[in-house]
Design an enzyme around this catalytic site. Sequence first.
Site, PDB file in Angstrom:
ATOM      1  N   THR A   1      -2.064  -7.545  -1.791  1.00 33.04           N
ATOM      2  CA  THR A   1      -0.648  -6.832  -0.873  1.00 33.04           C
ATOM      3  C   THR A   1       0.928  -7.886  -1.103  1.00 33.04           C
ATOM      4  O   THR A   1       0.297  -8.842  -1.456  1.00 33.04           O
ATOM      5  CB  THR A   1      -0.637  -6.250  -0.094  1.00 33.04           C
TER       6      THR A   1
ATOM      7  N   VAL B   1      10.548   2.756  11.674  1.00 35.21           N
ATOM      8  CA  VAL B   1       9.479   3.833  12.911  1.00 35.21           C
ATOM      9  C   VAL B   1       8.716   3.669  14.604  1.00 35.21           C
ATOM     10  O   VAL B   1       8.635   4.697  15.330  1.00 35.21           O
ATOM     11  CB  VAL B   1       7.238   3.171  12.098  1.00 35.21           C
TER      12      VAL B   1
ATOM     13  N   PHE C   1      -7.050  -6.849   0.252  1.00 34.07           N
ATOM     14  CA  PHE C   1      -5.733  -6.638  -0.823  1.00 34.07           C
ATOM     15  C   PHE C   1      -4.365  -7.183  -0.876  1.00 34.07           C
ATOM     16  O   PHE C   1      -3.743  -8.233  -0.291  1.00 34.07           O
ATOM     17  CB  PHE C   1      -5.735  -4.832  -0.238  1.00 34.07           C
TER      18      PHE C   1
ATOM     19  N   TYR D   1      -3.048  -8.356  15.524  1.00 36.22           N
ATOM     20  CA  TYR D   1      -3.557  -7.435  14.875  1.00 36.22           C
ATOM     21  C   TYR D   1      -4.341  -6.693  14.816  1.00 36.22           C
ATOM     22  O   TYR D   1      -4.838  -5.262  14.559  1.00 36.22           O
ATOM     23  CB  TYR D   1      -3.046  -8.299  13.596  1.00 36.22           C
TER      24      TYR D   1
ATOM     25  N   SER E   1      -7.592  -1.219   9.959  1.00 33.19           N
ATOM     26  CA  SER E   1      -7.455  -2.204   9.399  1.00 33.19           C
ATOM     27  C   SER E   1      -9.370  -2.926   9.288  1.00 33.19           C
ATOM     28  O   SER E   1      -9.493  -2.432  10.363  1.00 33.19           O
ATOM     29  CB  SER E   1      -7.335  -3.882   9.356  1.00 33.19           C
TER      30      SER E   1
ATOM     31  N   LEU F   1       0.940  -1.318  -0.024  1.00 30.49           N
ATOM     32  CA  LEU F   1       0.217   0.171  -0.058  1.00 30.49           C
ATOM     33  C   LEU F   1       0.898   1.222  -0.223  1.00 30.49           C
ATOM     34  O   LEU F   1       0.687   2.139  -0.934  1.00 30.49           O
ATOM     35  CB  LEU F   1      -1.154  -0.437   1.116  1.00 30.49           C
TER      36      LEU F   1
ATOM     37  N   CYS G   1       1.876   3.344   6.415  1.00 37.05           N
ATOM     38  CA  CYS G   1       1.527   2.269   5.630  1.00 37.05           C
ATOM     39  C   CYS G   1       2.852   0.970   6.376  1.00 37.05           C
ATOM     40  O   CYS G   1       1.934  -0.354   6.335  1.00 37.05           O
ATOM     41  CB  CYS G   1       1.509   2.824   4.355  1.00 37.05           C
TER      42      CYS G   1
ATOM     43  N   ASP H   1      11.464   3.622   5.040  1.00 38.23           N
ATOM     44  CA  ASP H   1      11.512   2.166   5.001  1.00 38.23           C
ATOM     45  C   ASP H   1      12.073   1.729   5.621  1.00 38.23           C
ATOM     46  O   ASP H   1      13.184   1.978   5.945  1.00 38.23           O
ATOM     47  CB  ASP H   1      11.086   1.753   4.219  1.00 38.23           C
TER      48      ASP H   1
END
Length: 251
Positions: free
Chosen positions: A194, A58, A192, A159, A146, A17, A84, A36
């Site tokens: 991904t 992050v 999705f 999650y 999500s 994403l 993301c 990233d």
Amino acid sequence: MELSTTRAVVTGGASGLGEATARHFAAHGAAVTILDRDADRGRIVAQEIGGFFAETDVTDEASVQAAINQAVADMGGLNAAVNCAGIALGIKTVGRDGPHPLGAFQKTIDINLVGSFNVSRLAAAAMADNAPEPDGARGVIINTASIAAFDGQKGQAAYAASKGGIVGMTLPMARDLASTGIRVMAIAPGIFRTPMLAGLPDDIQASLAADVPNPSRLGDPNEYARLAGFIVEMGYLNGEVIRLDGALRMR
């Protein structure tokens, strides 16, 4: 705000994403810095879109602050942040191997929730220095939730908790930053296509797609990217979570 004048950081921008968002923004004239941990892939994507890259953890304050500082220097400012970066683990609370490893739960929360907040708060601090638009706008933050935040499945305790936290902090963060002219939104994607799902057998992907009411297919990362772009430009959207899931309600 318009994409053509947007200066954005995109976490997780080396794939999935995040990559789709970085490419979409850049294609519409935005300056983009990819944040990233995958330095090799991140630099490739950044070069392909004419953007910038900062290797970033992050969950680490110093790492994110350095990345934000670099992004502001490279792009001449910052007025959008799209988070993301994230992980998804499938572990039951108590399974065949015993109780859910606490470390795995903490890692999921740290990356998905704490990481999003870490980037959001430091990006907001940078945006606060922007000269306001005619309507007072100084920037926008878009976090990734999500549908698991609402319809968590077996094995998704960690999650779903992390994404539920994203949902829960959207409105209060928007209220916190209202006087500064910074909007806060969240997107809650469904299933999705991904890299996480691309590795599954075709029959499993087809089964997942069949559960989506309409259209009966997996989501395209470009659809997430287009929604993120719309949020940037639609200045009256604030403090809300938008489901992007083809009316899927998991059970």
